[in-house]
Scaffold this active site. Structure first.
Site, mmCIF file in Angstrom:
data_model
loop_
_atom_site.group_PDB
_atom_site.id
_atom_site.type_symbol
_atom_site.label_atom_id
_atom_site.label_comp_id
_atom_site.label_asym_id
_atom_site.label_seq_id
_atom_site.Cartn_x
_atom_site.Cartn_y
_atom_site.Cartn_z
ATOM 1 N N ASP A 542 0.812 -1.101 0.096
ATOM 2 C CA ASP A 542 0.039 -0.081 -0.022
ATOM 3 C C ASP A 542 0.935 1.133 0.033
ATOM 4 O O ASP A 542 2.054 1.203 0.204
ATOM 5 C CB ASP A 542 -1.024 -0.014 1.411
ATOM 6 C CG ASP A 542 -1.987 0.851 1.097
ATOM 7 O OD1 ASP A 542 -2.062 1.316 0.094
ATOM 8 O OD2 ASP A 542 -2.946 0.724 2.280
ATOM 9 N N ASP A 618 -9.090 3.542 -1.659
ATOM 10 C CA ASP A 618 -10.077 3.572 -0.603
ATOM 11 C C ASP A 618 -11.356 4.158 -0.981
ATOM 12 O O ASP A 618 -11.652 5.361 -0.998
ATOM 13 C CB ASP A 618 -9.240 4.532 0.384
ATOM 14 C CG ASP A 618 -7.961 4.039 0.662
ATOM 15 O OD1 ASP A 618 -7.853 2.851 0.892
ATOM 16 O OD2 ASP A 618 -7.253 4.733 1.419
#
Length: 944
Positions: A542, A618
């Protein structure tokens, strides 16, 4: 993972208040994306300068006397008529219907960045030859195909033709702008250039410069040329303005796609009067939908489509890039001298595309098709194909930020068994590591990680742990100490280690552009270095944009220094690819090169498909975010990134049960299938929902696992040929104009059409079934529908509208077990959907599901199934493959068939045998029971 504005919700440890206070001051805390944290074109000085140049006659002229034609390329000098600065154009014909051209300064003060490591090899050359010439133009013929390139000298322009049809024009609108390097002016000279490769800007003009000619409009230093400020961040520009821009005109094209990643419709919109599409990898908290803002990844590839032609433009540049799209109508008068090369009359629609990048050279590949499948193969030949994932990674992934401890992980694992739900992977977010020190485990929460992994392995399940590319600055942390001592961190302008703020607090950023750094990182995944790891542990990268909470636009300072003396502005968009690459290499090396890695990454670039999976970042538990996942993944698939998915349920907020159910139903029919959630959301394991919703989710999971042989075959086809797994309808039906704007439904391969339900309280959906003369069968009811038509389909909460195209064969596993590894030797059922002509075909790929033996030892099967003349035949589609397997054919379901008098099986060396069957006259479904033949053998079944 969320970015800056999520910190207030995410930090619950001792340093949380420090991070929150710091970031609140720097960037402000909001509940949604704060656009003021991210630049517009007007706030990006180079974009503003480039965009201020209006279409017209180009100031550049090709000096035909300088033209040189060699065996590999043609070169010719370009001169700016005002500044007299010389550029050099290098033009190449390439095999497989491609052309490449590069434009650079002839005598740069400092070399410009040329993107490495994206191309898998130097593309093979198709020689150019001069086939015509006059005082203002040169006609070139490519050795392959009926292609010609017209190089016009004044104003400089390139036109690419097929026979006498104009395909594409370069600089037809005169928007070539190449900001050459120059000495800083006296008023700007107080700042020293950054330490880099030793090249220092000179304080006097180069030999041959004429000061009186370099003071014109093109030489004026506008605000932001040598230093730029955004909010509280100052960007020194020791080498001055270096942006490049160029326009492309596409006559006959009205529909263009690609240039991900954007949370927008599949078809690109006209940007005139608004913001251009931006390509600049950024960590955008709670991103907005339906706008051209930059997101986590960037692939600078644009595709153009009309009913008769497909083209691609690959702009190979890793710097911040903006793309303008405009619509035009091109009459013959626009083309001037090109009149001689055009056929037909009247006007034609046209799309104009303008690329603008902050640094680097102009390096462009023109992919000439002619079909979209040709364009896919051309791009794949340059940047590689989708890595073949291990079979388990196509199953269901259960994740959240964060599973608390080992007991929590094992309880979740057991929950899937207790509720008869399949699952392949459980995920751990940042809280699993000791104080966010990656490659470690929190000793109080995960004291025995290897034992936990062994427990999961006994269930034939895997674990994925996050390893982010920012390293906690801590003198007692071995990873940090080694990186610092080896000098492998990104540097500041003054040569010290660059530090930013991220999840661990103060963090260093490894310089992944350095091959030594990538080798070091890969070695960290060995079982000795990554303590507590095991063969069933895989990795999630990430924050690899890179995300820097206190940096400009939540990323790294552009004047930070990388390997080779390059500035971060040169390499920004490729940084995430290098992280992905190094991690995948590490997982491969830890097994001695035997095992295929699985790595999920958030940031990506052209070529990232070679290293694993990506996702849409996200997202939020809202219906519009459910909808947008379709065009986002379709766009990624068009540019090679087939292994794509979206967080099921939405990362932020708590989804209502209906939304969560619909998201599982959609996720089951997208390539990467992972549920994920924010730290402050409620627990969402499927069994926590009311039983009626849990049952529907179980059915969605069952459909996913039943189709795993089909999914695995599609991923192999993407790996082999570069064709996307998840496809817009127009890819399969290129002449059906109705499909060109559809992005709420899609195809999986050429066999299944999926229209997810994406509206709250929906009682029906409008499904477009394409194809003149096609038939489509509802996979649940087997009801037949003819194409092309728009069909209103009533739905309930349990409905997943999926249709199988007549003429296809889909392999399935019909016994859903706890994980894919438990199913890998199960028998196959073939679903044969007949076309109106009574034909069908399909493929099945099989190997061991996890090693590279399919490549290194040819241990695989690729079977082709064909039905025609009332006979189903199984044969090898690739005789080079060989693989022993216990898998057998358990059933054959033929949809659209009449009732035969008898069914006979024939295998080589064996007598004919009759098969039992059952026919349903209402649905025209014929079921052949237990042929009992090994899937690797050649056989035929005859309906008599």
């Amino acid at each position: 993972m969320a970015a800056v504005a999520a910190v207030a919700a995410r930090r619950r440890r001792s340093w949380a208040s420090l991070v929150l206070a710091f970031l609140g001051v720097c960037l402000g805390i909001t509940l949604a994306v704060d656009r003021s944290n991210f630049k517009t074109c007007e706030e990006s000085s180079f974009c503003k300068r480039q965009r201020s140049i209006r279409p017209g006659l180009s100031p550049y002229r090709a000096l035909l006397d300088s033209l040189q034609l060699g065996p590999d390329s043609l070169t010719v000098h370009l001169i700016h008529e005002v500044t007299k600065v010389l550029l050099v154009l290098e033009l190449q014909g390439l095999q497989k219907n491609m052309t490449r051209f590069r434009i650079d300064e002839l005598e740069p003060r400092r070399p410009r960045y040329r993107v490495p490591d994206v191309l898998v090899a130097d593309p093979p050359i198709a020689r150019l030859s001069v086939s015509g010439r006059d005082e203002n133009s040169v006609e070139l013929t490519m050795a392959e195909g009926p292609y010609k390139i017209i190089l016009t000298a004044r104003p400089f322009r390139l036109d690419l033709l097929e026979d006498r049809s104009l395909l594409l024009s370069v600089n037809a609108r005169g928007l070539l702008e190449f900001e050459h390097q120059r000495a800083p002016r006296v008023s700007q000279g107080s700042k020293d250039p950054a330490e880099g490769d030793g090249a220092q800007p000179e304080e006097t003009p180069r030999d041959g410069d004429k000061p009186e000619e370099t003071q014109g409009k093109a030489e004026k230093d506008e605000p932001g040329a040598w230093e730029e400020t955004f909010k509280t961040h100052s960007d020194s520009k020791p080498y001055g303005p270096m942006s490049v821009g160029l326009d492309f005109s596409l006559p006959g094209m009205e529909h263009v796609y690609g240039i991900p990643e954007h949370a927008d419709n599949l078809r690109l919109k006209v940007t005139e009067g608004g913001e251009p599409y931006r390509l600049y990898n950024l960590d955008v908290f709670q991103y907005e939908l339906y706008n051209p803002m930059a997101l986590y990844g960037s692939v600078p590839v644009l595709l153009a489509h009309n009913p008769h032609r497909d083209l691609g433009i690959f702009w190979l540049n890793a710097a911040e890039t903006w793309v303008d799209i405009s619509s035009n109508t091109a009459g013959k008068t626009l083309f001037g001298k090109m009149m001689d090369y055009l056929q037909g009359s009247g006007e034609t629609p046209q799309t104009d595309v303008r690329w603008m990048s902050e640094t680097g050279i102009i390096d462009v590949f023109l992919l000439l098709g002619p079909s979209i499948s040709d364009v896919f193969r051309q791009y794949a030949s340059l940047t590689g194909t989708q890595a073949l994932p291990p079979l388990f990674s196509l199953g269901y992934h259960q994740s959240r930020w964060n599973y608390r401890d080992e007991a929590d992980v094992l309880e979740v694992d057991q929950g899937f068994d207790d509720h008869n739900l399949p699952c392949d992977v459980i995920w751990l977010d940042i809280e699993h590591a000791d104080g966010k020190r990656y490659f470690t485990w929190d000793p109080s929460r995960f004291p025995q990680p290897r034992t936990m992994l062994e427990r999961l392995a006994s269930k034939r399940r895997k674990l994925v742990a996050i390893v982010d590319p920012h390293i906690k600055v801590d003198s007692g942390y071995r990873v940090h100490e080694e990186l610092r001592n080896l000098g492998l961190y990104v540097k500041t302008r003054d040569g010290s280690d660059y530090e930013g703020w991220c999840w661990p607090g103060s963090a260093g950023y490894p310089d992944f552009t350095n091959p030594t750094m990538r080798a070091w990182w890969a070695n960290m995944f060995s079982y000795d270095n990554y303590e507590g790891s095991a063969p069933n542990l895989f990795v999630w990268n990430d924050m690899n944009e890179p995300s820097v909470f206190n940096g400009p636009e939540v990323t790294m300072l552009k004047d930070a220094q990388h390997y080779g003396g390059w500035e971060h502005r040169d390499v920004h968009n490729i940084y995430g690819l290098y992280v992905h690459m190094a991690t995948a290499d590490g997982l491969r090396q830890r097994s001695g090169g035997m095992e295929r890695p699985f790595v999920l990454a958030r940031a990506f670039f052209a070529g990232s498909q070679r290293f694993g999976a990506v996702w849409t970042g996200d997202n939020t538990a809202e219906w519009d975010h459910l909808k947008i996942s379709i065009p986002m993944c379709l766009s990624l698939g068009l540019v090679g990134l087939s292994f794509c998915g979206a967080d099921v349920g939405g990362f932020f907020k708590n989804p209502e049960p209906e939304l969560l159910v619909r998201w599982y139903q959609m996720g089951a029919y997208q390539p990467f299938f992972r549920a994920h959630a924010h730290l402050d959301t409620g627990r969402r394991e499927p069994w926590l929902l009311p039983s009626q919703h849990n049952d529907i989710i179980r059915d969605a999971l069952g459909q996913r696992y039943s189709l795993l042989p089909f999914w695995y075959t599609l991923l192999y086809q993407a790996h082999r040929e570069g064709i996307p797994v998840m496809r817009p309808l127009w890819v399969q039906y290129p002449q059906d104009v109705t499909t060109f704007n559809i992005d709420d439904q899609y195809l999986l391969g050429d066999a299944l059409l999926v229209h997810p339900v994406s509206d709250s309280g929906a009682h029906g959906v409008q499904v477009y079934l394409p194809g003149q003369g096609e038939v489509w069968y509802d996979i649940q009811s087997y009801q037949k529908h003819h194409g092309p038509q728009t069909l209103y389909l009533p739905v309930t909460l349990s409905s997943i509208p999926v249709f199988q195209r007549g003429g296809t064969i889909v392999p399935r596993w019909m016994r859903v077990r706890r994980s894919s590894e438990c199913m890998k030797d199960d028998p196959i059922t073939l679903f044969v959907a007949l076309s109106p002509q009574g034909t069908a075909q399909g493929e099945l790929f099989l190997d061991d599901g996890h090693t590279f033996n399919y490549q290194t030892r040819q241990e695989f099967l690729l079977r082709r199934f064909s039905f025609s003349g009332n006979t189903l035949v199984s044969s090898s589609a690739d005789p080079e493959g060989h693989f022993e397997t216990p898998i057998w054919i358990e059933r054959v379901v033929i949809i659209g068939a009449g009732k035969p008098a008898a069914v006979v099986l024939q295998t080589k060396g064996s007598p004919e045998s009759r098969l039992s069957f059952q026919h349903d006259p209402e649905t025209s479904v014929l079921v052949l029971r237990k042929p009992g033949i090994n899937v690797a053998s050649d056989w035929s079944i005859h309906l008599r």
